[in-house]
Scaffold this motif. Structure first.
Motif, PDB file in Angstrom:
ATOM      1  N   THR A 103       0.912  -1.237  -0.175  1.00  0.00           N
ATOM      2  CA  THR A 103       0.034  -0.118   0.026  1.00  0.00           C
ATOM      3  C   THR A 103       0.889   1.228   0.002  1.00  0.00           C
ATOM      4  O   THR A 103       2.305   1.256   0.363  1.00  0.00           O
ATOM      5  CB  THR A 103      -0.887   0.005   1.268  1.00  0.00           C
ATOM      6  N   ALA A 107      -0.445   5.599   3.636  1.00  0.00           N
ATOM      7  CA  ALA A 107      -1.480   4.778   4.376  1.00  0.00           C
ATOM      8  C   ALA A 107      -1.094   3.862   5.300  1.00  0.00           C
ATOM      9  O   ALA A 107      -1.745   3.348   6.074  1.00  0.00           O
ATOM     10  CB  ALA A 107      -2.296   4.033   3.070  1.00  0.00           C
ATOM     11  N   TYR A 112      -5.068   0.141   6.376  1.00  0.00           N
ATOM     12  CA  TYR A 112      -5.834   0.568   5.252  1.00  0.00           C
ATOM     13  C   TYR A 112      -6.069  -0.919   4.424  1.00  0.00           C
ATOM     14  O   TYR A 112      -5.759  -2.105   4.718  1.00  0.00           O
ATOM     15  CB  TYR A 112      -4.734   1.085   4.316  1.00  0.00           C
ATOM     16  N   GLU A 115      -3.471  -3.678   3.856  1.00  0.00           N
ATOM     17  CA  GLU A 115      -2.405  -3.367   4.272  1.00  0.00           C
ATOM     18  C   GLU A 115      -1.966  -4.663   5.100  1.00  0.00           C
ATOM     19  O   GLU A 115      -2.479  -5.019   6.034  1.00  0.00           O
ATOM     20  CB  GLU A 115      -2.598  -2.344   5.144  1.00  0.00           C
TER      21      GLU A 115
END
Length: 601
Positions: A103, A107, A112, A115
């Motif tokens: 990611t 982020a 996220y 992630e």
């Protein structure tokens, strides 16, 4: 237009002579995919059906191409899917580079979507080198080190690439503090043990009269030298499964595979020898090596980390197998004693007897087709330049015992991880490494259902890129997860647990035809040879499906008649139709399976 980090990555791969990358797309590698479009698909992006297949195809490419395999996957689930194939590379010591999306940096730490802590995830499988690129100046050093490490340590490495970093303008490292420049060159090198170590090894090997040699994949580049030292020592040569193609099986003193999937001559060779030379193998099952007080032993291996841990070797020679043997051979006495000549004769006679036993085993009646006969029938049909891949499971038994390596044949399987579902992706990787050679994959129906069917689509997609389009997938369809079934019977003393073992009967040949490939289904013994011929003569990938008997046991080479009776009792506990075929004449049939044909060798 400025050069992006992703452009630089592909440029650097080309500079390292990387010709293809196995992968699957996703938005975590969108920057790389866009760069591929700008680079006119160089190196070629080979699309699998699943990221695990991408990694296994990279392993097959590296194994058979003797060069770096590269795979690429998106962030999160794509990266996770790579792991099994990368562990296969790690355990079999194969150079593979994984390029993994992540990611965006902005982020990270925010829970996220997709992630995952990739650095932690890959730290074990890519323990020799894993790094996350956070600024352009880290390239090319990170990529170069990943590739150089993969080659030098014969291992998987990983480079993690956040999505936003891929799209940054590339700027090289400057000539200043805390910048790390890099270089492309990877000159050849050769490791050699010291002269004193060679002399100590020669003393050990010259001391005996019953010599045995065990070779693995590390001996593959030293075929002529292995032959020379075997003939000087009057030794038999057994082969770990990863070394099956390292020496021709046509030599009279080659006893074949060793271990549970091995041959009786290899078992007897290790049982009765008084000296042992191991070359390029980390074969783990010490119970199949000589008793610890019965043989003096020497090992040759290029990896100091892997040497000296399978047997109490007196001398551990750390060096390249070919170069080390060239230094060792002149120190070996060239004249064998009468006892040594007798030993050599016994080894060769044992090999000849075993071939007769295997032929009789393959000819036994079964319902509907004897699985050993399927492999036995393929053996003489294989072209001298064929590449063979085998999956894990009972099919690996027939591969190990019935296929004769000769000419320029190459072969492999998942030797240490023993993962299911490797044969078809290995075969596809082999086709990209050697597009002008025929490839044959030997697969059980469990492995084929696991992922082989989907990967046939990959073979269909790329068939026109191969100069020799032949890729034959032979399937042992017995509707049973057969290796585990026999382990339950032989080791657990229990009948098959059908809820876990029974497989549906899938129309594999029909599926192949539905996607434009050749598909053949064989249900009678008299059609087996014709089935293989149809596959080998097809003008593209072919599936040849054999309906085989699940009740034919993969007998270990050291089995006794008492163990066979125990296995029979476990089998006959069940009331299923699967057991019924063995209820009549089981004892006579098992006697024929054992070495010598009398059940008590």
């Amino acid at each position: 237009m400025s050069t992006k980090v992703a452009d630089n990555i592909l440029e650097r791969l080309r500079a390292w002579d990387v010709e293809c990358v196995f992968g699957y797309p996703g938005d975590g590698i969108n920057g790389l995919l866009a760069a591929w479009g700008r680079a006119d698909d160089q190196p070629r992006f080979i699309q699998s059906r699943h990221e695990e297949m991408s990694a296994l195809e990279a392993v097959g490419y590296a194994k058979f191409g003797k060069r770096l395999g590269v795979c690429v996957a998106t962030s999160g689930p794509g990266a996770i899917h790579l792991l099994n194939g990368l562990y296969d590379a790690k355990l079999d010591h194969v150079p593979v580079l994984a390029l993994v999306g992540q990611t965006h940096r902005t982020a990270m730490g925010g829970s996220y979507q997709q992630e995952v802590d990739l650095h932690t995830l890959f730290k074990d499988v890519a323990s020799d080198f894993v790094e996350t690129v956070t600024v352009p100046e880290q390239l090319p050093n990170v990529l170069d080190r990943a590739i150089r490490t993969a080659y030098a340590r014969r291992c998987p490495t990983a480079v993690i690439l956040p999505g936003d970093v891929q799209e940054l303008d590339y700027t090289p490292p400057a000539h200043e503090f805390k910048m790390v420049p890099s270089s492309l060159d990877r000159s050849a090198w050769t490791a050699l043990p010291s002269p004193s170590a060679l002399e100590r090894a020669a003393e050990v090997l010259n001391s005996g009269t019953r010599a045995a040699i065990l070779i693995g994949q590390g001996a593959a580049g030293a075929r002529a030298e292995v032959e020379q030292i075997a003939e000087r020592l009057g030794a038999g040569v057994a082969k770990a499964l990863l070394g099956k193609d390292a020496l021709s099986d046509e030599l009279p003193y080659v006893t074949g595979s060793i271990g549970l999937l091995g041959t009786r001559p290899s078992y007897e060779l290790m049982r009765d020898c008084d000296t042992l030379l191991t070359i390029g193998s980390s074969f783990p099952y010490s119970q199949f090596l000589p008793e610890f007080d019965k043989a003096r032993a020497v090992q040759i291996d290029i990896d100091p980390h892997m040497i000296g841990m399978r047997y109490p070797y007196e001398v551990n020679l750390i060096g390249d197998a070919r170069a080390t043997l060239r230094e060792l051979i002149p120190l070996i006495t060239d004249e064998r004693s009468a006892a040594g000549r007798d030993w050599y004769g016994e080894v060769c006679a044992g090999v000849e007897r075993w071939h007769g036993v295997m032929d009789r085993r393959a000819q036994l009646d079964a319902d509907p087709v004897n699985p050993e006969f399927v492999a036995r029938a393929l053996d003489p049909l294989l072209p001298a330049d064929a590449i063979i891949t085998s999956d894990s499971g009972s099919t690996a038994n027939w591969y190990a015992r019935h296929l004769t390596m000769r000419g320029d044949m190459r072969s492999s399987l998942s030797g240490t991880l023993a993962t299911m579902g490797c044969a078809v992706p290995y075969a596809i990787g082999a086709k990209f490494a050697h597009p002008n050679r025929p490839v044959v994959a030997l697969v059980g129906d469990g492995a084929m259902q696991m992922n082989g069917l989907a990967e046939l689509i990959t073979a269909a997609k790329y068939r026109h890129r191969w100069d020799d389009p032949r890729l034959v997938v032979g399937i042992w369809n017995n509707q049973d997860l057969n290796q585990v079934t026999w382990e339950l019977r032989a080791m657990g003393g229990a009948p098959s647990f059908e809820p876990s073992q029974t497989l549906p009967d899938v129309p594999y040949a029909e599926f192949a035809r539905s996607i434009g490939l050749t598909g053949v289904r064989v249900e009678k013994p008299e059609d087996v040879v014709a089935g293989w011929r149809a596959g080998l003569e097809a003008d593209g990938p072919a599936v040849v499906e054999f309906r085989t008997d699940p009740a034919v046991p993969p007998i270990p080479p050291h089995a006794t008649w008492e163990q066979m009776e125990s296995t029979a009792a476990a089998l006959l506990k069940g009331d299923s139709d699967r057991a019924s075929v063995m209820k009549q004449g089981f004892k006579a049939k098992m006697q024929e399976f054992l070495p010598g044909g009398d059940g008590r060798s």
